[in-house]
Design a protein around this motif. Sequence first.
Motif, PDB file in Angstrom:
ATOM      1  N   ASP A   1       0.867  -1.175   0.000  1.00 28.05           N
ATOM      2  CA  ASP A   1       0.000   0.000   0.000  1.00 28.05           C
ATOM      3  C   ASP A   1       0.910   1.234   0.000  1.00 28.05           C
ATOM      4  O   ASP A   1       1.713   1.405   0.922  1.00 28.05           O
ATOM      5  CB  ASP A   1      -0.876  -0.038   1.253  1.00 28.05           C
ATOM      6  CG  ASP A   1      -1.882   1.093   1.327  1.00 28.05           C
ATOM      7  OD1 ASP A   1      -1.693   2.132   0.661  1.00 28.05           O
ATOM      8  OD2 ASP A   1      -2.862   0.941   2.076  1.00 28.05           O
TER       9      ASP A   1
ATOM     10  N   ASP B   1      -3.442  11.649   6.846  1.00 26.41           N
ATOM     11  CA  ASP B   1      -4.702  12.018   6.199  1.00 26.41           C
ATOM     12  C   ASP B   1      -5.050  11.110   5.025  1.00 26.41           C
ATOM     13  O   ASP B   1      -6.238  10.938   4.691  1.00 26.41           O
ATOM     14  CB  ASP B   1      -4.657  13.476   5.715  1.00 26.41           C
ATOM     15  CG  ASP B   1      -4.806  14.479   6.845  1.00 26.41           C
ATOM     16  OD1 ASP B   1      -5.197  14.066   7.964  1.00 26.41           O
ATOM     17  OD2 ASP B   1      -4.532  15.665   6.598  1.00 26.41           O
ATOM     18  N   LEU B   2      -4.062  10.510   4.408  1.00 26.53           N
ATOM     19  CA  LEU B   2      -4.327   9.601   3.281  1.00 26.53           C
ATOM     20  C   LEU B   2      -5.114   8.359   3.704  1.00 26.53           C
ATOM     21  O   LEU B   2      -5.717   7.697   2.859  1.00 26.53           O
ATOM     22  CB  LEU B   2      -3.015   9.181   2.612  1.00 26.53           C
ATOM     23  CG  LEU B   2      -2.275  10.288   1.859  1.00 26.53           C
ATOM     24  CD1 LEU B   2      -0.948   9.764   1.337  1.00 26.53           C
ATOM     25  CD2 LEU B   2      -3.127  10.833   0.720  1.00 26.53           C
ATOM     26  N   PHE B   3      -5.112   8.065   4.986  1.00 29.85           N
ATOM     27  CA  PHE B   3      -5.838   6.899   5.474  1.00 29.85           C
ATOM     28  C   PHE B   3      -7.320   7.192   5.723  1.00 29.85           C
ATOM     29  O   PHE B   3      -8.076   6.291   6.055  1.00 29.85           O
ATOM     30  CB  PHE B   3      -5.181   6.352   6.747  1.00 29.85           C
ATOM     31  CG  PHE B   3      -3.892   5.642   6.452  1.00 29.85           C
ATOM     32  CD1 PHE B   3      -3.884   4.286   6.184  1.00 29.85           C
ATOM     33  CD2 PHE B   3      -2.704   6.341   6.424  1.00 29.85           C
ATOM     34  CE1 PHE B   3      -2.698   3.626   5.895  1.00 29.85           C
ATOM     35  CE2 PHE B   3      -1.511   5.700   6.135  1.00 29.85           C
ATOM     36  CZ  PHE B   3      -1.506   4.346   5.868  1.00 29.85           C
TER      37      PHE B   3
ATOM     38  N   GLU C   1      -0.004  14.854   6.443  1.00 25.43           N
ATOM     39  CA  GLU C   1      -0.554  14.508   5.130  1.00 25.43           C
ATOM     40  C   GLU C   1      -0.557  13.000   4.913  1.00 25.43           C
ATOM     41  O   GLU C   1      -1.496  12.456   4.327  1.00 25.43           O
ATOM     42  CB  GLU C   1       0.227  15.224   4.036  1.00 25.43           C
ATOM     43  CG  GLU C   1      -0.035  16.722   4.028  1.00 25.43           C
ATOM     44  CD  GLU C   1       0.866  17.507   3.096  1.00 25.43           C
ATOM     45  OE1 GLU C   1       1.777  16.908   2.467  1.00 25.43           O
ATOM     46  OE2 GLU C   1       0.683  18.727   2.995  1.00 25.43           O
ATOM     47  N   ALA C   2       0.471  12.318   5.392  1.00 23.31           N
ATOM     48  CA  ALA C   2       0.532  10.849   5.267  1.00 23.31           C
ATOM     49  C   ALA C   2      -0.589  10.199   6.073  1.00 23.31           C
ATOM     50  O   ALA C   2      -1.216   9.242   5.607  1.00 23.31           O
ATOM     51  CB  ALA C   2       1.898  10.332   5.709  1.00 23.31           C
TER      52      ALA C   2
ATOM     53  N   GLY D   1       4.468   5.783   2.346  1.00 22.36           N
ATOM     54  CA  GLY D   1       4.543   7.224   2.589  1.00 22.36           C
ATOM     55  C   GLY D   1       4.557   7.555   4.067  1.00 22.36           C
ATOM     56  O   GLY D   1       5.297   8.440   4.509  1.00 22.36           O
ATOM     57  N   LEU D   2       3.749   6.836   4.837  1.00 25.28           N
ATOM     58  CA  LEU D   2       3.715   7.055   6.279  1.00 25.28           C
ATOM     59  C   LEU D   2       5.055   6.687   6.904  1.00 25.28           C
ATOM     60  O   LEU D   2       5.596   7.446   7.711  1.00 25.28           O
ATOM     61  CB  LEU D   2       2.586   6.243   6.911  1.00 25.28           C
ATOM     62  CG  LEU D   2       2.443   6.350   8.431  1.00 25.28           C
ATOM     63  CD1 LEU D   2       2.111   7.784   8.846  1.00 25.28           C
ATOM     64  CD2 LEU D   2       1.376   5.379   8.928  1.00 25.28           C
TER      65      LEU D   2
ATOM     66  N   ARG E   1       0.291   4.181   0.734  1.00 25.28           N
ATOM     67  CA  ARG E   1       0.061   5.021   1.907  1.00 25.28           C
ATOM     68  C   ARG E   1       0.963   4.598   3.060  1.00 25.28           C
ATOM     69  O   ARG E   1       1.483   5.440   3.800  1.00 25.28           O
ATOM     70  CB  ARG E   1      -1.405   4.949   2.354  1.00 25.28           C
ATOM     71  CG  ARG E   1      -2.389   5.436   1.313  1.00 25.28           C
ATOM     72  CD  ARG E   1      -3.809   5.207   1.754  1.00 25.28           C
ATOM     73  NE  ARG E   1      -4.020   3.792   2.084  1.00 25.28           N
ATOM     74  CZ  ARG E   1      -5.096   3.322   2.684  1.00 25.28           C
ATOM     75  NH1 ARG E   1      -6.070   4.136   3.054  1.00 25.28           N
ATOM     76  NH2 ARG E   1      -5.223   2.043   2.942  1.00 25.28           N
TER      77      ARG E   1
END
Length: 95
Positions: A8, A88-90, A85-86, A13-14, A10
């Motif tokens: 994933d 928030d993608l979830f 922002e990372a 990125g996290l 996300r």
Amino acid sequence: MTEQQGEDPRLAGLRYAVARLRRELAAYPSEFGDRGIAEEELAAMAAMAVAGDPEIQRMRRSLLLIVGSIGSVSALAPTLMDVREAVDLFGGLAR
């Protein structure tokens, strides 16, 4: 998600954003009272990202604690925003 579909993005990125903020916080020369809280919460977020199934509500709580701990350190603000922002993608909180 299966192994064949890949990771994933996300989560990647996290992990990247959290690792970067942890490095910048470790390199930050000045001490401040809530630094330990920020370090603990970043470690918790890193563990969730590595596990591959982060709990959104817990991530948001960690983010709030991190912001409260280092939000006034302007040198860390851009990287802190990357972590936000990372997260928030979830998506939003489960209801």
